[in-house]
Write a protein that holds these residues in place. Structure first.
Motif, PDB file in Angstrom:
ATOM      1  N   THR A 145       0.819  -1.203   0.000  1.00  0.00           N
ATOM      2  CA  THR A 145       0.000   0.000   0.000  1.00  0.00           C
ATOM      3  C   THR A 145       0.859   1.261   0.000  1.00  0.00           C
ATOM      4  O   THR A 145       0.634   2.182  -0.792  1.00  0.00           O
ATOM      5  N   ILE A 146       1.841   1.318   0.883  1.00  0.00           N
ATOM      6  CA  ILE A 146       2.665   2.529   0.981  1.00  0.00           C
ATOM      7  C   ILE A 146       3.454   2.751  -0.305  1.00  0.00           C
ATOM      8  O   ILE A 146       3.531   3.871  -0.825  1.00  0.00           O
ATOM      9  N   HIS A 147       4.052   1.688  -0.830  1.00  0.00           N
ATOM     10  CA  HIS A 147       4.798   1.844  -2.089  1.00  0.00           C
ATOM     11  C   HIS A 147       3.873   2.305  -3.214  1.00  0.00           C
ATOM     12  O   HIS A 147       4.258   3.138  -4.049  1.00  0.00           O
ATOM     13  N   ARG A 148       2.656   1.785  -3.222  1.00  0.00           N
ATOM     14  CA  ARG A 148       1.711   2.170  -4.283  1.00  0.00           C
ATOM     15  C   ARG A 148       1.359   3.641  -4.190  1.00  0.00           C
ATOM     16  O   ARG A 148       1.361   4.357  -5.189  1.00  0.00           O
ATOM     17  N   LEU A 149       1.050   4.120  -2.990  1.00  0.00           N
ATOM     18  CA  LEU A 149       0.624   5.514  -2.875  1.00  0.00           C
ATOM     19  C   LEU A 149       1.790   6.482  -3.060  1.00  0.00           C
ATOM     20  O   LEU A 149       1.572   7.672  -3.283  1.00  0.00           O
ATOM     21  N   GLN A 150       3.014   5.964  -3.015  1.00  0.00           N
ATOM     22  CA  GLN A 150       4.166   6.809  -3.333  1.00  0.00           C
ATOM     23  C   GLN A 150       4.613   6.655  -4.787  1.00  0.00           C
ATOM     24  O   GLN A 150       5.643   7.196  -5.177  1.00  0.00           O
ATOM     25  N   GLY A 151       3.840   5.912  -5.573  1.00  0.00           N
ATOM     26  CA  GLY A 151       4.147   5.769  -6.986  1.00  0.00           C
ATOM     27  C   GLY A 151       5.256   4.789  -7.286  1.00  0.00           C
ATOM     28  O   GLY A 151       5.816   4.800  -8.387  1.00  0.00           O
ATOM     29  N   ARG A 152       5.559   3.906  -6.345  1.00  0.00           N
ATOM     30  CA  ARG A 152       6.618   2.903  -6.544  1.00  0.00           C
ATOM     31  C   ARG A 152       5.965   1.569  -6.875  1.00  0.00           C
ATOM     32  O   ARG A 152       5.914   0.653  -6.052  1.00  0.00           O
ATOM     33  N   TYR A 153       5.463   1.446  -8.079  1.00  0.00           N
ATOM     34  CA  TYR A 153       4.660   0.286  -8.433  1.00  0.00           C
ATOM     35  C   TYR A 153       5.463  -1.011  -8.460  1.00  0.00           C
ATOM     36  O   TYR A 153       4.946  -2.074  -8.099  1.00  0.00           O
ATOM     37  N   GLU A 154       6.703  -0.929  -8.870  1.00  0.00           N
ATOM     38  CA  GLU A 154       7.517  -2.155  -8.903  1.00  0.00           C
ATOM     39  C   GLU A 154       7.761  -2.681  -7.489  1.00  0.00           C
ATOM     40  O   GLU A 154       7.717  -3.899  -7.258  1.00  0.00           O
ATOM     41  N   MET A 155       8.008  -1.787  -6.546  1.00  0.00           N
ATOM     42  CA  MET A 155       8.181  -2.217  -5.157  1.00  0.00           C
ATOM     43  C   MET A 155       6.869  -2.784  -4.611  1.00  0.00           C
ATOM     44  O   MET A 155       6.865  -3.771  -3.868  1.00  0.00           O
ATOM     45  N   SER A 156       5.766  -2.167  -4.988  1.00  0.00           N
ATOM     46  CA  SER A 156       4.467  -2.692  -4.565  1.00  0.00           C
ATOM     47  C   SER A 156       4.238  -4.081  -5.165  1.00  0.00           C
ATOM     48  O   SER A 156       3.725  -4.979  -4.493  1.00  0.00           O
ATOM     49  N   ASP A 157       4.631  -4.266  -6.428  1.00  0.00           N
ATOM     50  CA  ASP A 157       4.512  -5.580  -7.064  1.00  0.00           C
ATOM     51  C   ASP A 157       5.230  -6.653  -6.258  1.00  0.00           C
ATOM     52  O   ASP A 157       4.724  -7.775  -6.096  1.00  0.00           O
ATOM     53  N   ALA A 159       5.868  -6.736  -3.068  1.00  0.00           N
ATOM     54  CA  ALA A 159       5.119  -7.063  -1.853  1.00  0.00           C
ATOM     55  C   ALA A 159       3.896  -7.910  -2.192  1.00  0.00           C
ATOM     56  O   ALA A 159       3.548  -8.845  -1.461  1.00  0.00           O
ATOM     57  N   CYS A 160       3.236  -7.606  -3.302  1.00  0.00           N
ATOM     58  CA  CYS A 160       2.101  -8.423  -3.744  1.00  0.00           C
ATOM     59  C   CYS A 160       2.542  -9.860  -3.999  1.00  0.00           C
ATOM     60  O   CYS A 160       1.828 -10.813  -3.660  1.00  0.00           O
ATOM     61  N   ALA A 161       3.719 -10.019  -4.606  1.00  0.00           N
ATOM     62  CA  ALA A 161       4.227 -11.357  -4.902  1.00  0.00           C
ATOM     63  C   ALA A 161       4.474 -12.152  -3.625  1.00  0.00           C
ATOM     64  O   ALA A 161       4.272 -13.375  -3.586  1.00  0.00           O
ATOM     65  N   GLN A 162       4.902 -11.464  -2.584  1.00  0.00           N
ATOM     66  CA  GLN A 162       5.108 -12.149  -1.307  1.00  0.00           C
ATOM     67  C   GLN A 162       3.775 -12.650  -0.740  1.00  0.00           C
ATOM     68  O   GLN A 162       3.713 -13.737  -0.160  1.00  0.00           O
ATOM     69  N   LEU A 163       2.725 -11.884  -0.927  1.00  0.00           N
ATOM     70  CA  LEU A 163       1.410 -12.337  -0.492  1.00  0.00           C
ATOM     71  C   LEU A 163       0.999 -13.600  -1.235  1.00  0.00           C
ATOM     72  O   LEU A 163       0.419 -14.524  -0.649  1.00  0.00           O
ATOM     73  N   ALA A 164       1.314 -13.654  -2.524  1.00  0.00           N
ATOM     74  CA  ALA A 164       0.981 -14.847  -3.296  1.00  0.00           C
ATOM     75  C   ALA A 164       1.744 -16.056  -2.772  1.00  0.00           C
ATOM     76  O   ALA A 164       1.191 -17.161  -2.673  1.00  0.00           O
ATOM     77  N   GLN A 165       3.006 -15.856  -2.410  1.00  0.00           N
ATOM     78  CA  GLN A 165       3.796 -16.961  -1.867  1.00  0.00           C
ATOM     79  C   GLN A 165       3.230 -17.451  -0.545  1.00  0.00           C
ATOM     80  O   GLN A 165       3.359 -18.628  -0.199  1.00  0.00           O
ATOM     81  N   LEU A 166       2.589 -16.541   0.197  1.00  0.00           N
ATOM     82  CA  LEU A 166       1.988 -16.914   1.478  1.00  0.00           C
ATOM     83  C   LEU A 166       0.577 -17.470   1.307  1.00  0.00           C
ATOM     84  O   LEU A 166      -0.116 -17.733   2.283  1.00  0.00           O
ATOM     85  N   ARG A 167       0.176 -17.638   0.069  1.00  0.00           N
ATOM     86  CA  ARG A 167      -1.130 -18.216  -0.270  1.00  0.00           C
ATOM     87  C   ARG A 167      -2.296 -17.371   0.218  1.00  0.00           C
ATOM     88  O   ARG A 167      -3.367 -17.895   0.536  1.00  0.00           O
ATOM     89  N   ALA A 168      -2.073 -16.076   0.277  1.00  0.00           N
ATOM     90  CA  ALA A 168      -3.173 -15.143   0.557  1.00  0.00           C
ATOM     91  C   ALA A 168      -3.780 -14.771  -0.790  1.00  0.00           C
ATOM     92  O   ALA A 168      -3.613 -13.660  -1.299  1.00  0.00           O
ATOM     93  N   ALA A 169      -4.472 -15.737  -1.385  1.00  0.00           N
ATOM     94  CA  ALA A 169      -4.833 -15.649  -2.802  1.00  0.00           C
ATOM     95  C   ALA A 169      -5.683 -14.431  -3.123  1.00  0.00           C
ATOM     96  O   ALA A 169      -5.389 -13.692  -4.080  1.00  0.00           O
ATOM     97  N   LEU A 170      -6.737 -14.193  -2.366  1.00  0.00           N
ATOM     98  CA  LEU A 170      -7.631 -13.084  -2.686  1.00  0.00           C
ATOM     99  C   LEU A 170      -6.886 -11.755  -2.617  1.00  0.00           C
ATOM    100  O   LEU A 170      -6.974 -10.931  -3.530  1.00  0.00           O
ATOM    101  N   HIS A 171      -6.140 -11.575  -1.555  1.00  0.00           N
ATOM    102  CA  HIS A 171      -5.453 -10.297  -1.371  1.00  0.00           C
ATOM    103  C   HIS A 171      -4.281 -10.134  -2.328  1.00  0.00           C
ATOM    104  O   HIS A 171      -4.000  -9.027  -2.794  1.00  0.00           O
ATOM    105  N   ALA A 172      -3.602 -11.216  -2.643  1.00  0.00           N
ATOM    106  CA  ALA A 172      -2.513 -11.136  -3.616  1.00  0.00           C
ATOM    107  C   ALA A 172      -3.054 -10.779  -4.994  1.00  0.00           C
ATOM    108  O   ALA A 172      -2.492  -9.932  -5.702  1.00  0.00           O
ATOM    109  N   THR A 173      -4.162 -11.394  -5.389  1.00  0.00           N
ATOM    110  CA  THR A 173      -4.751 -11.113  -6.697  1.00  0.00           C
ATOM    111  C   THR A 173      -5.243  -9.679  -6.773  1.00  0.00           C
ATOM    112  O   THR A 173      -5.019  -8.973  -7.764  1.00  0.00           O
TER     113      THR A 173
END
Length: 384
Positions: A145-157, A159-173
């Motif tokens: 969230t913080i990276h996204r609101l600061q315009g750092r989309y790659e850094m936000s990506d 963090a999203c990928a880490q959520l996918a690895q943790l099997r937080a499917a809905l939130h990662a997607t």
């Protein structure tokens, strides 16, 4: 997925003892700092929160301090008053310099710092936490969230990928879809949100997803679709603070002032709400606009005495739309944009630059959108 939805999930995790990095329910995730967790009575009608100074904080466990800090932060959001958030920091101070502090305290600290726009410290805390325990879903969500609101989309990506690895499917997607939508991949992101909506019946989650879809449609230039999605969000959770603000902005942009006031009628008079109410009432020629404007000026003066930079967005909106001072609004919009770079922040600078007739500022915001990779039809229209 922004601050106050994170607060709800954090509250769930703290209540469960923060034993694991996973959650058994589908939490709501924050859309913006303006969203209200709950409606609270006026300050005069409520007993003070039982929070004292550092000595009282030291007597609390990390979990108890985090719980109380979350409640204080919710109060700050509902009332538009940063002082309870300051007390939340006092509660959490015993753990603020401890790199091995319990996760509950660290995430609560970072969440309060995010609200106060101390993004650098929030990021440092969260990165240190996930470095020692990569299973902390809430930390990854807040980082995204913080990276996204600061315009750092790659850094936000990442963090999203880490959520996918943790099997937080809905939130990662949803996390990935948020970033896709910001980059202009509207069809791809729209399908993701629609698929997620088809998979869940939880009202809060549906509200969050519909709001994300509504914002996507705003940026895609599909005003009718945006309004439908945002009204669906409010149908799922009536009175949702952030969805109400986003829909109000959509209605104000289309000069549907009465509709905007109806949407905001049930909301506590935070600065974010009151700015929009004043704008609508002034456009309708209603006498209460002057009283409400005076109230906001008093609040903004108090914020200036505290050197509180978190109000720059609302002040810029007020100065542009209510005072009609485009030059001053542009300077405030620039100040705000140095701190946060959400679509609304770039759009606000584009609008103020256009109103001020400042071609250099228009070119600056156009280049910033290219640099961070944001695609927004409203921005293109404002820069023409």
């Amino acid at each position: 997925m922004r601050l106050l939805h994170c607060l709800r999930w954090l509250a769930l995790l703290v209540a469960a003892g923060f034993a694991t990095g996973t959650a058994s329910t589908a939490p709501l995730l924050p859309r913006d700092d303006a969203e209200v967790v709950e409606k609270l009575p006026q300050r005069s009608a409520r007993a003070p929160v039982a929070v004292a100074g550092a000595s009282a904080a030291a007597a609390l466990s990390a979990a108890d301090a985090a719980t109380q800090a979350i409640a204080l932060l919710a109060r700050s959001r509902a009332e538009g008053d940063p002082r309870p958030a300051g007390r939340a920091l006092t509660l959490l101070r015993p753990w603020s310099q401890d790199p091995n502090a319990p996760a509950a305290a660290i995430v609560a600290l970072a969440t309060v710092e995010q609200y106060l726009h101390d993004f650098d410290n929030a990021i440092k805390r969260l990165e240190a936490l996930v470095a020692r325990d990569a299973a902390q879903q809430q930390a990854w969500l807040t980082l995204a969230t913080i990276h996204r609101l600061q315009g750092r989309y790659e850094m936000s990506d990442k963090a999203c990928a880490q959520l996918a690895q943790l099997r937080a499917a809905l939130h990662a997607t949803a996390c990935v879809a948020e970033n896709d939508a910001l980059r202009g991949r509207h069809d791809l992101a729209r399908r993701s949100f629609e698929n997620l909506l088809a998979q869940t019946s939880d009202a809060g989650t549906r509200s969050w997803l519909f709001t994300s879809l509504g914002e996507l449609e705003q940026r895609a230039g599909r005003a009718d679709a945006a309004e439908r999605a945002l009204r669906a969000a409010l149908a799922a959770t009536p009175g949702d603070g952030y969805a109400s603000l986003v829909l109000a902005d959509q209605l104000l942009a289309r000069r549907k002032f009465e509709d905007a006031l109806r949407v905001l009628a049930s909301q506590p008079r935070s600065d974010s709400v009151l700015v929009r109410v004043v704008r609508a009432n002034q456009a309708l020629g209603r006498p209460e606009a002057s009283t409400e404007a005076a109230q906001l000026r008093e609040r903004f003066a108090d914020a200036a005495l505290r050197a509180d930079a978190a109000h720059a967005r609302e002040i810029a909106m007020f100065v542009l739309h209510v005072d009609g001072d485009a030059q001053r609004a542009l300077q405030l919009a620039k100040t705000n944009l140095r701190v946060q770079k959400e679509p609304v922040d770039l759009l606000l600078m584009a609008q103020t630059a256009r109103a001020a007739g400042d071609a250099a500022a228009q070119a600056e915001v156009r280049q910033l959108a290219v640099t961070i990779g944001m695609v927004d039809r409203r921005l293109d229209d404002a820069l023409r």
